[in-house]
Write a protein that holds these residues in place. Structure first.
Motif, short mmCIF file in Angstrom:
data_model
loop_
_atom_site.label_atom_id
_atom_site.label_comp_id
_atom_site.label_asym_id
_atom_site.label_seq_id
_atom_site.Cartn_x
_atom_site.Cartn_y
_atom_site.Cartn_z
N ILE A 1 39.67 -9.91 38.83
CA ILE A 1 40.09 -10.01 40.23
C ILE A 1 39.06 -10.77 41.06
O ILE A 1 39.41 -11.62 41.88
CB ILE A 1 40.35 -8.60 40.81
N ASP A 2 37.78 -10.50 40.83
CA ASP A 2 36.71 -11.11 41.62
C ASP A 2 36.42 -12.54 41.18
O ASP A 2 36.52 -13.48 41.98
CB ASP A 2 35.44 -10.26 41.50
N GLN A 3 36.08 -12.72 39.90
CA GLN A 3 35.57 -14.01 39.44
C GLN A 3 36.67 -15.01 39.06
O GLN A 3 36.52 -16.20 39.29
CB GLN A 3 34.62 -13.81 38.26
N VAL A 4 37.75 -14.55 38.48
CA VAL A 4 38.81 -15.47 38.06
C VAL A 4 39.80 -15.73 39.19
O VAL A 4 40.14 -16.87 39.48
CB VAL A 4 39.53 -14.94 36.79
N MET A 5 40.24 -14.65 39.84
CA MET A 5 41.24 -14.81 40.90
C MET A 5 40.60 -15.10 42.25
O MET A 5 41.27 -15.60 43.16
CB MET A 5 42.11 -13.55 40.98
N GLY A 6 39.32 -14.75 42.42
CA GLY A 6 38.61 -15.01 43.66
C GLY A 6 39.08 -14.18 44.83
O GLY A 6 38.96 -14.59 45.98
N LEU A 7 39.60 -12.99 44.55
CA LEU A 7 40.12 -12.14 45.62
C LEU A 7 39.02 -11.22 46.15
O LEU A 7 38.16 -10.77 45.39
CB LEU A 7 41.29 -11.30 45.11
N VAL B 1 58.35 0.27 42.21
CA VAL B 1 57.32 0.21 41.18
C VAL B 1 57.49 -1.06 40.34
O VAL B 1 56.52 -1.76 40.04
CB VAL B 1 57.35 1.47 40.29
N ALA B 2 58.72 -1.38 39.97
CA ALA B 2 58.97 -2.58 39.17
C ALA B 2 58.60 -3.84 39.96
O ALA B 2 58.08 -4.80 39.38
CB ALA B 2 60.43 -2.62 38.73
N LEU B 3 58.83 -3.84 41.26
CA LEU B 3 58.42 -4.97 42.08
C LEU B 3 56.89 -5.13 42.05
O LEU B 3 56.38 -6.25 41.92
CB LEU B 3 58.91 -4.81 43.52
N ALA B 4 56.17 -4.02 42.16
CA ALA B 4 54.70 -4.08 42.09
C ALA B 4 54.26 -4.62 40.73
O ALA B 4 53.32 -5.43 40.64
CB ALA B 4 54.11 -2.70 42.35
N PHE B 5 54.92 -4.19 39.65
CA PHE B 5 54.58 -4.71 38.32
C PHE B 5 54.92 -6.19 38.20
O PHE B 5 54.19 -6.95 37.55
CB PHE B 5 55.26 -3.90 37.21
N THR B 6 56.02 -6.62 38.80
CA THR B 6 56.37 -8.04 38.77
C THR B 6 55.25 -8.85 39.41
O THR B 6 54.79 -9.85 38.84
CB THR B 6 57.70 -8.30 39.52
N LEU B 7 54.78 -8.41 40.57
CA LEU B 7 53.70 -9.12 41.27
C LEU B 7 52.41 -9.09 40.46
O LEU B 7 51.70 -10.11 40.38
CB LEU B 7 53.49 -8.51 42.66
N GLU B 8 52.10 -7.95 39.84
CA GLU B 8 50.89 -7.86 39.02
C GLU B 8 50.97 -8.84 37.85
O GLU B 8 50.01 -9.56 37.57
CB GLU B 8 50.70 -6.44 38.48
N MET B 9 52.10 -8.88 37.17
CA MET B 9 52.23 -9.75 36.00
C MET B 9 52.20 -11.23 36.40
O MET B 9 51.61 -12.05 35.69
CB MET B 9 53.50 -9.43 35.21
N VAL B 10 52.80 -11.58 37.52
CA VAL B 10 52.73 -12.96 38.01
C VAL B 10 51.27 -13.31 38.32
O VAL B 10 50.79 -14.39 37.97
CB VAL B 10 53.64 -13.17 39.23
N GLY B 11 50.54 -12.38 38.94
CA GLY B 11 49.12 -12.60 39.22
C GLY B 11 48.31 -12.80 37.95
O GLY B 11 47.44 -13.67 37.87
N ILE B 12 48.60 -12.01 36.92
CA ILE B 12 47.91 -12.16 35.64
C ILE B 12 48.24 -13.52 35.03
O ILE B 12 47.35 -14.20 34.49
CB ILE B 12 48.29 -11.00 34.68
N CYS B 13 49.50 -13.94 35.12
CA CYS B 13 49.89 -15.25 34.58
C CYS B 13 49.14 -16.37 35.28
O CYS B 13 48.68 -17.32 34.63
CB CYS B 13 51.39 -15.45 34.71
N VAL B 14 49.03 -16.27 36.59
CA VAL B 14 48.32 -17.30 37.35
C VAL B 14 46.84 -17.29 36.98
O VAL B 14 46.22 -18.34 36.76
CB VAL B 14 48.51 -17.09 38.87
N ALA B 15 46.25 -16.10 36.85
CA ALA B 15 44.83 -15.99 36.55
C ALA B 15 44.51 -16.47 35.14
O ALA B 15 43.49 -17.13 34.92
CB ALA B 15 44.36 -14.54 36.72
#
Length: 165
Positions: free
Chosen positions: A65-71, A101-115
């Motif tokens: 979250i910190d070093q790769v995504m820069g958040l 909950v599924a919406l939150a997981f969708t956003l998490e997985m999209v974030g992981i894909c981007v990272a």
């Protein structure tokens, strides 16, 4: 020009009635398995135990979250991810607050894909599984908990029950 029609064997597909009767249970199994798999990623973070080759999964999440995504607020966001992957995964498995909950997981997985992207081969820590999980989570957002879920029972408490007077 006429097109030829090939005969379709009725033996190739299950009887429509059987498929329709099994569909709610099959969807519940899919939703439960998805939640259980996600739970296995959150529990080591919550317990501070190793997960596969990752000695400290919570530190790995903070670093991503910190070093790769820069958040900003990486430790706090990692804590929220841990809560999502434990409490949220359990809620998804039983079908409670399923769409949220599924919406939150969708956003998490999209974030992981981007990272992690655009690396594709899974053997190189690629994003095939997060992409698949994002699509599955998006499908659950659209579909909801289903008939065999806590949401289904709360929204339709008489479902599957015989009413006595």
């Amino acid at each position: 020009m006429a097109t030829a029609s090939l005969p379709v064997s009725r033996r190739a597909t299950p009887p429509h009635g059987l498929a329709a009767r099994l569909a709610p249970a099959a969807y519940a199994l899919l939703r439960f398995a998805f939640g259980a798999i996600l739970f296995t990623h959150g529990l080591p973070k919550a317990l501070g135990t190793s997960h596969g080759s990752m000695a400290d999964p919570m530190a790995g999440s903070i670093r991503l979250i910190d070093q790769v995504m820069g958040l900003p607020f990486a430790p706090q966001l990692a804590f929220l991810v841990m809560l999502l992957e434990t409490v949220g995964a359990a809620a998804l498995a039983v079908g409670f607050c399923t769409r949220w909950v599924a919406l939150a997981f969708t956003l998490e997985m999209v974030g992981i894909c981007v990272a992690l992207g655009p690396t594709w081969p899974w053997i190189d820590r690629g994003i095939e599984y997060p992409v698949l999980m994002a699509v599955l989570a998006a499908y659950v957002v659209v579909r909801g908990g289903g008939a065999l879920s806590v949401d289904g029972r709360l929204l339709n408490p008489s479902h599957g029950q015989t009413q006595h007077r």
